[in-house]
Design an enzyme around this catalytic site. Structure first.
Site, short mmCIF file in Angstrom:
data_model
loop_
_atom_site.label_atom_id
_atom_site.label_comp_id
_atom_site.label_asym_id
_atom_site.label_seq_id
_atom_site.Cartn_x
_atom_site.Cartn_y
_atom_site.Cartn_z
N ASP A 82 0.86 -1.17 0.00
CA ASP A 82 0.00 0.00 0.00
C ASP A 82 0.90 1.23 0.00
OD1 ASP A 82 -2.22 1.55 0.10
OD2 ASP A 82 -2.99 0.77 1.99
N ASP A 114 -4.44 -2.33 5.50
CA ASP A 114 -4.79 -1.80 6.81
C ASP A 114 -6.29 -1.69 7.04
OD1 ASP A 114 -5.37 0.25 5.11
OD2 ASP A 114 -3.95 1.69 5.96
N ASP A 139 -9.39 -5.16 3.34
CA ASP A 139 -8.16 -5.83 2.95
C ASP A 139 -8.06 -7.24 3.53
OD1 ASP A 139 -7.15 -3.68 1.50
OD2 ASP A 139 -6.36 -2.72 3.31
#
Length: 848
Positions: A303, A578, A582
């Protein structure tokens, strides 16, 4: 409940009231699961298959009038059992300590303000603020709820989230999948509903990992070989005129000597030690087996926000139809020059984002001269923007629509109208008019690496669709600077042959700018939006299987698909995340990596690795330790197998010579070698630290015992060590007046046997240093870097002295102190083993 009572409840407790309740009710923790008593665990180490086989052998030896052998076998069982128990107990305690490091927090409203506390400190009466991604840490009754959905599968088994309204109940252990809420805690700890099913969770057993299965397969193969060799020697002993009892005990002794009893606990200790080291580097491994999988990682999907960047957002640009304003002010400090920024834009931005996320309590606090956010960093940045613009307390919202990763916007309705903020490509199409220059401003801000929000509003809507016919107030550019160590970590990944991809929900321009700044963007500068990803999995795999690709505007289900297609192409995938959405991708990836400081509870529970500091560099450190652990397992396997070759050779020579050459070492000496040479140096090799080559080139994968390891142990180190031991034995015998076929003098045989025994011990000393590297000779490795190995080798030499000098051990074992010639021949084993290892490594390097 009266209106006053509801208001009092919604305001939460004071810190003093919470402290009193905590003392009265105790911490909000589940009862500790029942564990087997350590005495029962220890007893179990003495009754498994191999231990039972040894006990039978000891009883038979005692019946046959060989008490020394019986005692020796019993000592081996006891030592191996105690050693295995110690490692298992240590690993369990290490796992408990690691679990304690996992941060579990809750946001409560105390003294009228939001406050982050440890989940264990929740008490009845606390008002907990919940939003998407949070794990609910106590049972409670909903006071407020906006589009709240809760995953109750842990309690009910129903995978579909449940929609809840004010007055409904939430339970500890469940997760918020959508929306926001405030709940009054009604039960904590052992009084929660989750406590009733905790026993089921505690008794759940994970399937064996690939590493564990491979290790058990190695042990089974070696054990079968040991039994087969024992049968061969039983037949050989009978053929040479030994009695049935003597032949059987002889065969049992050989078999016992070759069984690698200490292998599995050595591996467990190596994994536990690596996990502890990772925890020291802020990487929490939730399963020991994941240590080895980390080392095999070939592709990292990372990410952007909070991993590559600091996750410390601040507004630095504001665009309005009147022009662009640079925002002055330091970080989250709620003061600064905001001349030229309309109050309406700042108010709407803060309202639409914070209120829609149920974070009206988001604010910044000063700690040690540095302003820290309380709440989501973006929400706090917008709150600070409003404070700098002089926005007064807004009216309370009457309707909220939380941020949704698919809609990519959030909104809130109050008495003044509807306030909307979100991604420009989501908000601009809803506006009645898009001023000239707006799209250019979006592009310009994105290319500077800023995260851009479009802010719009409308008066009280007359239609059901409130998010339409909006007036665009402007654009807000938020800066989230890259972490300073990310560039070096990315370069380390590239040296290690690990491919990288940025998978983010941000604007393509913002993502590309950050990727280029930290050095992640590949030479092809490939940037793909989620909506443009190929529908065919094969095409998608070919597109993404390059280094440095950036995938922007990604929906959660697309992250899951990306993980699957990369795995189908043979990659070991590490996926960071996070958010609550996800979770599926983190579970599917070979290594799910969650953010410990800023990530949701759902993501942390789904992950194999939790970054306690959210640093991308921490992933690289964990991969380095994982690689080192795999190599260390191969190191002590080589060490074990080399010793087995040296121990077995004297028996092979005796059998092939038809008894014309005496046994160079006895079964008791073999057992002494296993106790004195194998265990502690093997443990020390399992603690070998990573070196500069660990992160150079692709990861070493495949089988633990491959052709390269087998050739080294069975074709070079083992035969050389065995040849030196047999040469020393025969030279001492021949110089003492013995000849082939004769029965040597007992004293001469003891001295010669002591020489062979010493040669194997000293050969293993050299072997330990040789096993520190598969490719470099000792001159390049050096003798420093692993102090545990030196302690183990000093212990090994001390055991050699005890076996040769301390009565009655020399008489029981059958060896005596070598003479000057014997010591010369025994010590010669050290340089010969190292020379053979050096020549073998040089030959391999030339023939690559």
């Amino acid at each position: 409940m009266t209106g006053a009572g509801l208001l009092r409840e919604a305001g939460g407790l004071t810190d003093a009231e919470a402290a009193t309740a905590l003392r009265r009710d105790g911490p909000n923790v589940l009862p500790a699961p029942k564990r087997r008593h350590p005495v029962l665990v220890l007893a179990g180490q003495f009754v498994h298959f191999f231990a039972l086989m040894l006990w039978v052998a000891a009883v038979l030896a005692l019946i046959a009038g060989m008490p020394a052998l019986a005692i020796a076998i019993a000592v081996v069982v006891l030592l191996n059992g105690v050693f295995s128990f110690a490692q298992e107990y240590r690993a369990d305690r290490a796992a408990e300590r690691l679990r304690d490091l996992l941060p579990v927090r809750a946001t409560v409203r105390r003294d009228g303000r939001a406050k982050v506390v440890q989940a264990a400190d929740l008490v009845v009466g606390d008002v907990v603020l919940l939003e998407a991604g949070d794990r609910i840490c106590a049972d409670g009754r909903l006071i407020e709820a906006g589009r709240l959905s809760v995953d109750e599968s842990m309690l009910t088994g129903e995978s579909r989230p449940v929609r809840l309204e004010p007055g409904g109940t939430v339970h500890a252990g469940t997760y918020v999948t959508e929306g926001h809420a405030a709940a009054s805690v009604t039960a904590t700890g052992a009084r929660s509903r989750l406590a009733g099913i905790s026993a089921v969770t505690a008794n759940a057993v994970r399937p064996r990992s690939p590493l564990t299965a491979q290790l058990h397969r190695v042990v089974r193969v070696i054990a079968l070989v040991a039994v087969a060799v024992g049968c061969v020697f039983f037949a050989a002993a009978l053929g040479l005129g030994r009695t049935g009892t003597e032949s059987f005990l002889f065969a049992i002794g050989v078999t016992v000597a070759l069984v690698p009893e200490g292998l599995l606990p050595t591996v467990t200790l190596s994994l536990a030690r690596a996990a502890q080291k990772m925890a020291g580097r802020k990487a929490l491994v939730r399963r020991l087996e994941a240590v080895e999988t980390l080392g095999a990682t070939t592709f990292i999907c990372t990410d952007k926000t909070g991993t590559l960047t600091r996750n410390e957002m601040s507004v630095v640009r504001v665009w309005t139809p009147a022009g662009t304003v640079a925002v002055a002010g330091e970080g989250y400090r709620p003061s600064g020059d905001l001349t030229g920024t309309p109050e309406a834009l700042a108010a709407t931005a803060a309202l639409a984002d914070s209120a829609a996320r149920c974070s009206p309590d988001a604010h910044a606090v000063e700690q040690a001269g540095h302003w820290q956010p309380v709440g989501d960093p973006m929400e706090v940045a917008l709150h600070v923007l409003a404070a700098r613009a002089g926005v007064q307390d807004p009216p309370p919202p009457t309707e909220r629509h939380p941020f949704d990763p698919r809609r990519r916007r959030s909104s809130v309705k109050d008495r003044d109208g509807v306030h909307v903020s979100g991604a420009p490509d989501s908000v601009l199409p809803l506006c009645l008019e898009v001023p000239e220059g707006a799209k250019g401003a979006v592009t310009a801000m994105s290319e500077q690496g800023l995260r851009v929000l479009a802010v719009a509003r409308r008066g009280q809507p007359s239609t059901k669709d409130a998010e339409s016919e909006l007036e665009l107030l402007g654009l807000v550019g938020l800066q989230d600077p890259p972490r300073p160590d990310v560039g070096a970590a990315i370069a380390s990944c590239r040296r290690a042959g690990i491919k990288l991809a940025m998978i983010t929900g941000d604007h393509p321009g913002t993502a590309a700018a950050i990727a280029a700044e930290v050095g992640l963007l590949g030479r092809e500068k490939l940037v793909v939006e989620g909506k443009n990803l190929p529908a065919d999995d094969t095409e998608l795999g070919e597109l993404l299987d390059v280094d440095g690709v950036v995938v922007a505007r990604v929906a959660p289900e697309e992250k899951l698909r990306i993980a699957k297609v990369l795995q189908a192409r043979g990659h070991v995938v590490a996926m960071t995340g996070d958010g609550v959405n996800d979770g599926p991708a983190l579970r599917t990836a070979d290594i799910g990596v969650a953010m410990g400081a800023s990530g949701s509870d759902v993501a942390r529970e789904a992950a194999d690795l939790v970054l306690l500091d959210d640093h991308f560099g921490t992933i690289v450190s964990a991969i380095e330790l994982g690689r080192a652990t795999f190599v260390n397992i191969r190191r002590f396997l080589t060490y074990h197998l080399t010793d087995n070759v040296a121990e077995l050779t004297p028996f092979v020579v005796w059998a092939l010579a038809g008894g014309q050459i005496p046994l160079a070492i006895t079964v008791l000496q073999v057992l002494a070698l296993d106790i004195g040479t194998d265990l502690l140096p093997a443990v020390a090799l399992g603690a070998e630290p990573p070196n500069k080559r660990t992160m150079t080139g692709p990861a070493k994968g495949g089988s633990l015992i491959d052709g390269r390891l087998a050739r080294r142990a069975f074709g070079v180190l083992g035969p050389v060590e065995a040849a030196m031991a047999m040469a020393g034995f025969l030279i001492v015998l021949l110089t003492g007046g013995w000849w082939f076929g004769e029965t040597p003098d007992a004293g001469l045989l003891a001295v010669a046997s002591g020489t062979a025994f010493s040669a194997i011990v000293l050969g293993q000393l050299a072997n330990a240093f040789a096993c520190r590297s598969e490719a470099r000779w000792i001159g390049r490795i050096g003798v420093r870097g692993n102090p545990l190995l030196w302690y183990a080798l000093v212990f090994e030499l001390g055991m050699l002295a005890l076996f040769l000098l301390l009565p009655p051990l020399p008489g029981l074992l059958g060896g005596a102190v070598p003479g000057p010639l014997g010591w010369v021949l025994a010590f010669a084993t050290v340089p010969v083993v190292l020379l053979a290892d050096t020549l073998h490594k040089a030959f391999r390097a030339r023939t690559r």
